[in-house]
Scaffold this active site. Sequence first.
Site, PDB file in Angstrom:
ATOM      1  N   CYS A 220      -0.372   6.144   7.141  1.00  0.00           N
ATOM      2  CA  CYS A 220      -1.664   5.728   7.690  1.00  0.00           C
ATOM      3  C   CYS A 220      -1.420   4.776   8.862  1.00  0.00           C
ATOM      4  O   CYS A 220      -0.539   3.907   8.796  1.00  0.00           O
ATOM      5  CB  CYS A 220      -2.465   5.027   6.595  1.00  0.00           C
ATOM      6  SG  CYS A 220      -3.961   4.204   7.179  1.00  0.00           S
TER       7      CYS A 220
ATOM      8  N   CYS B  72       0.833  -1.202   0.000  1.00  0.00           N
ATOM      9  CA  CYS B  72       0.000   0.000   0.000  1.00  0.00           C
ATOM     10  C   CYS B  72       0.868   1.253   0.000  1.00  0.00           C
ATOM     11  O   CYS B  72       1.809   1.363   0.806  1.00  0.00           O
ATOM     12  CB  CYS B  72      -0.916   0.009   1.225  1.00  0.00           C
ATOM     13  SG  CYS B  72      -1.940   1.501   1.351  1.00  0.00           S
TER      14      CYS B  72
ATOM     15  N   GLN C 147     -19.153  -9.109  12.833  1.00  0.00           N
ATOM     16  CA  GLN C 147     -17.788  -9.555  12.561  1.00  0.00           C
ATOM     17  C   GLN C 147     -17.274  -8.856  11.296  1.00  0.00           C
ATOM     18  O   GLN C 147     -18.018  -8.672  10.338  1.00  0.00           O
ATOM     19  CB  GLN C 147     -17.739 -11.066  12.388  1.00  0.00           C
ATOM     20  CG  GLN C 147     -17.952 -11.850  13.671  1.00  0.00           C
ATOM     21  CD  GLN C 147     -16.809 -11.671  14.663  1.00  0.00           C
ATOM     22  OE1 GLN C 147     -15.672 -11.389  14.298  1.00  0.00           O
ATOM     23  NE2 GLN C 147     -17.123 -11.828  15.946  1.00  0.00           N
TER      24      GLN C 147
ATOM     25  N   ASP D  50     -18.133 -14.487  24.179  1.00  0.00           N
ATOM     26  CA  ASP D  50     -17.349 -13.681  23.243  1.00  0.00           C
ATOM     27  C   ASP D  50     -17.384 -12.225  23.701  1.00  0.00           C
ATOM     28  O   ASP D  50     -18.092 -11.393  23.140  1.00  0.00           O
ATOM     29  CB  ASP D  50     -17.924 -13.814  21.832  1.00  0.00           C
ATOM     30  CG  ASP D  50     -17.145 -13.001  20.798  1.00  0.00           C
ATOM     31  OD1 ASP D  50     -16.021 -12.580  21.095  1.00  0.00           O
ATOM     32  OD2 ASP D  50     -17.680 -12.791  19.692  1.00  0.00           O
TER      33      ASP D  50
ATOM     34  N   CYS E 211     -10.980 -11.214  21.267  1.00  0.00           N
ATOM     35  CA  CYS E 211     -10.223 -10.358  20.356  1.00  0.00           C
ATOM     36  C   CYS E 211      -9.015  -9.744  21.042  1.00  0.00           C
ATOM     37  O   CYS E 211      -8.382  -8.841  20.487  1.00  0.00           O
ATOM     38  CB  CYS E 211     -11.128  -9.254  19.794  1.00  0.00           C
ATOM     39  SG  CYS E 211     -11.832  -8.174  21.050  1.00  0.00           S
TER      40      CYS E 211
ATOM     41  N   PHE F 202     -22.544 -12.556  25.895  1.00  0.00           N
ATOM     42  CA  PHE F 202     -22.058 -11.443  25.068  1.00  0.00           C
ATOM     43  C   PHE F 202     -22.402 -11.781  23.610  1.00  0.00           C
ATOM     44  O   PHE F 202     -21.586 -11.602  22.696  1.00  0.00           O
ATOM     45  CB  PHE F 202     -20.543 -11.240  25.226  1.00  0.00           C
ATOM     46  CG  PHE F 202     -20.084 -11.060  26.648  1.00  0.00           C
ATOM     47  CD1 PHE F 202     -20.069  -9.804  27.238  1.00  0.00           C
ATOM     48  CD2 PHE F 202     -19.651 -12.147  27.397  1.00  0.00           C
ATOM     49  CE1 PHE F 202     -19.632  -9.638  28.552  1.00  0.00           C
ATOM     50  CE2 PHE F 202     -19.211 -11.999  28.705  1.00  0.00           C
ATOM     51  CZ  PHE F 202     -19.200 -10.741  29.286  1.00  0.00           C
TER      52      PHE F 202
END
Length: 433
Positions: free
Chosen positions: A89, A83, A272, A365, A391, A301
């Site tokens: 970024c 990129c 997701q 989750d 996560c 959750f």
Amino acid sequence: MRKRPRRASAKPSRPAAPVEVTVTEVGARGDGLANLDDRPLYVPLTLAGERVRVRPGEARGDGRVAVLDAVLTPAAERVEAPCPHFGTCGGCQLQHMAPAALAAWKRDLVAQALGRRGLTDVPVAETVSIAPGSRRRATFALAGSGRGLTLGFNARASHRVVAIDTCLLPEPALWALVEPLRSLLVSLPTPGKGGDVTVTLTDSGADVVIDLAADPDLAGRERLAAFAADHDLARLSLRVAGASPEVAAERRLPQVRLGDALVPLPAGGFLQPSRAGEAALVSRVLEAVATAPAGPVADLFGGIGTFALPLHASGRAVHVVEGARPAVGAVAGLARAGLTAEARDLFDKPLVGKELKRFAAVVFDPPRAGAAAQAAALAEDGPGVVVAVSCAPATFARDARLLVDGGYRMESVVPVDQFPWSAHVEVVAVFRR
């Protein structure tokens, strides 16, 4: 795609004279780590084993952040970043790392987090990597107003917004909306100090949420409605001055297919980030729960039913517990036998005792903060099978330690990378009594 960065120091120090150092490893944030005067030096855009020339800059914790001048001896894993915005970024930290090395590094992140909790004998599988170009949900940063508006992503470790003209992460249909959104936003009362634009591709069309500083006038409302029609959006919502999203134009209900159901997505609701990533998580949850005895399953959750609805389609009775009431309403509104939903803050009021004993399996989750209170309750009274999805490796490892101390064995751990080139990784783990 973009997380809120830490606020940079108000008065950054001037970078010092250049020095040469050797990077010893890549840290959990994706920065290379070196040593300078017996203090950590954080060097973005570098890899383990590289000899680099850097300029030490502002403080971070007990160390300093460095500005990279040159890579003198590149690592074998170094590749050309694909990129043109890489390094400016802040959305991607690791495009310079070869894919196989990145997958191994993310697996190591999970193993190291478990090791810090004394869980060193856990079989951590190879990372399941989701390809770039598959993101169906993205949050863009905006700053300024009128012709001075910038729409893009935050610069690295900064609130400064970097304009971008290409991004390799979203699905093409999502990226195709970015330039038209820029043209729309210049005529609206955008928050000059910064806001967000979230675009989600649902099965019935794009769902867009825009932060505004104030309600648009009649002409602005008309432009919004015309934009939704011209680009065939399912829904366009406004979040004015930080309030809850308000629908400005809804041409059809945004819906996502989960299991055998089409579920309405609440404005600003969680989904997701990729279809392929969702499938990777769901398949492993289904496989684990299939080995549990007959009986109902709790999905804690549970959001809008990412796991609950495939489990229900497999023949299980499922009870969803979720703190966000719009998500609970979306599941309850399906009105299916054997599928129930409860609005409940599991941080303050986890399921305990007899509430847990009626389930044959539990799936949980939580957000990045993890689920310490719920994990402790499961350690006391949880069923024979528990599936944890996370996560955040650090809080996952903390919760795993609670379950293991309560008599569970961690049977498997699978890292899933839905965030290519970032320092983020997800986990699916199976625990058995």
